[in-house]
Scaffold this active site. Structure first.
Site, PDB file in Angstrom:
ATOM      1  N   ASP A  83       2.801  -6.057  -4.085  1.00 45.62           N
ATOM      2  CA  ASP A  83       3.496  -4.848  -3.676  1.00 45.62           C
ATOM      3  C   ASP A  83       5.052  -5.094  -3.694  1.00 45.62           C
ATOM      4  O   ASP A  83       5.683  -5.915  -3.047  1.00 45.62           O
ATOM      5  CB  ASP A  83       2.903  -4.215  -2.308  1.00 45.62           C
ATOM      6  CG  ASP A  83       1.963  -3.203  -2.314  1.00 45.62           C
ATOM      7  OD1 ASP A  83       1.550  -2.651  -3.430  1.00 45.62           O
ATOM      8  OD2 ASP A  83       1.203  -3.077  -1.553  1.00 45.62           O
ATOM      9  N   GLU A 182      -5.254   6.663  -3.987  1.00 49.69           N
ATOM     10  CA  GLU A 182      -5.526   6.366  -2.456  1.00 49.69           C
ATOM     11  C   GLU A 182      -5.901   7.801  -1.614  1.00 49.69           C
ATOM     12  O   GLU A 182      -4.833   8.748  -1.709  1.00 49.69           O
ATOM     13  CB  GLU A 182      -4.396   5.728  -1.720  1.00 49.69           C
ATOM     14  CG  GLU A 182      -4.673   5.296  -0.361  1.00 49.69           C
ATOM     15  CD  GLU A 182      -4.036   4.423   0.409  1.00 49.69           C
ATOM     16  OE1 GLU A 182      -3.218   3.567  -0.086  1.00 49.69           O
ATOM     17  OE2 GLU A 182      -4.241   4.266   1.697  1.00 49.69           O
TER      18      GLU A 182
HETATM   19  O1  KIV Z   1      -0.900  -2.403   0.694  1.00 54.52           O
HETATM   20  C1  KIV Z   1      -2.191  -2.261   0.288  1.00 54.52           C
HETATM   21  O2  KIV Z   1      -2.811  -2.915   0.685  1.00 54.52           O
HETATM   22  C2  KIV Z   1      -2.509  -1.134  -0.532  1.00 54.52           C
HETATM   23  C3  KIV Z   1      -3.818  -0.867  -1.047  1.00 54.52           C
HETATM   24  C4  KIV Z   1      -4.461  -0.205   0.146  1.00 54.52           C
HETATM   25  C5  KIV Z   1      -3.976  -0.192  -2.211  1.00 54.52           C
HETATM   26  O3  KIV Z   1      -1.600  -0.864  -1.380  1.00 54.52           O
END
Ligand code: KIV
Length: 275
Positions: A83, A182
């Site tokens: 991310d 989501e």
């Molecule tokens: O940060 C995370 O774990 C996510 C998932 C919930 C898709 O973005």
């Protein structure tokens, strides 16, 4: 077999479901990788489940690189997605490109994920043009929690549903190889899934999505600060851990641990010379 963005494309074409779980450390990543999931996400949810923050806003690039690199050492077959944390891509396309590059070089990611629809398409275009695969994330995007006014299902009104559909089309056109949906109504997720040619990965978006993702602490019962409606507990590992920690505490205090078999020996000759 090694999963890549090509695996995602092929799965969508063949109608095969994709599985994704989060991981934040080497040992867990290894276990998850061995399970056969297609992708492991080092989510910025590490802010909640690892670092104990109330939201994901305080997560830094250094956090993501540190955990991404640890997870990468345990992953052989899954596609590793890391991310992009809050404010690592929103300010400018240049920031987004530099930070996506760091997640690949230092965090050893195979792809990056960022939150947002049409407003982040310039970033998605630039990152993918640099050869970095991007997974988009729309619907409830936790980095915008303050703008949403809380964790709420998204896309319920006509205008919000239209925007979600437009966002999905826009991130696809910008080059995203997949899109996380989501907390959106299942019927809307179904429509988005039919409308785009990239795989939709649902979390709280029903089972018609092309794949699913969960935070592993949620599905193992390891995190109890809050449990969203969409979570299924596949095991009660938290309870097992609680019992094991209490058993350890009792064993240390009553002297039943460690036992003889846990000890190292020294020869009597050496020992005698010490007295
Ligand atoms: O940060 C995370 O774990 C996510 C998932 C919930 C898709 O973005």
């Amino acid at each position: 077999m090694k999963n890549t963005v090509a695996t995602f494309k092929e799965a969508k074409q063949k109608g095969e479901k994709l599985s994704m779980l989060t991981a934040y450390d080497y040992s867990t990543a290894k276990l998850i990788d061995e399970s056969g999931v297609n992708a492991i996400l080092v989510g910025d949810s590490l802010g909640n489940v690892i670092l104990g923050y109330e939201d994901t806003l305080s997560v830094t690039m250094e956090d993501m690189i540190h955990h991404g690199a640890a997870v990468s050492r345990g992953v052989k077959n899954a596609l590793l997605i890391v991310d992009m944390p809050f404010m690592s891509y929103q300010v400018s396309v240049q920031d987004a490109l530099v930070n996506a590059g760091r997640l690949m070089k230092e965090g050893r990611a195979g792809a990056v994920k960022l939150e947002g629809g049409q407003e982040v398409c310039p970033q998605i275009r630039a990152i993918t043009a640099a050869g970095i695969p991007v997974c988009a994330h729309i619907g409830l995007t936790p980095q915008s929690i303050n703008a949403f006014g809380g964790f709420k299902v998204q896309g319920k009104t006509e205008s919000a549903a239209k925007k979600l559909l437009e966002d999905a089309r826009a991130v696809e056109a910008a080059g995203a190889f997949a899109v996380v949906l989501e907390c959106v109504p299942a019927k809307l997720a179904e429509l988005v899934t039919k409308e785009v040619s990239i795989p939709t990965i649902g979390i709280g978006a029903g089972n018609v999505c092309d794949g699913q993702v969960l935070v592993y602490q949620d599905m193992l019962g390891l995190f109890s600060d809050f449990t969203p409606k969409f979570v299924r507990r596949f095991a009660e590992v938290g309870q097992t851990m609680r019992e094991a920690f209490a058993a350890y505490d009792r064993a240390v205090k009553d002297g039943s641990f460690p036992e003889k078999k846990h000890e190292y020996t020294i020869s009597d000759d050496v020992l005698e010379k010490l007295y």
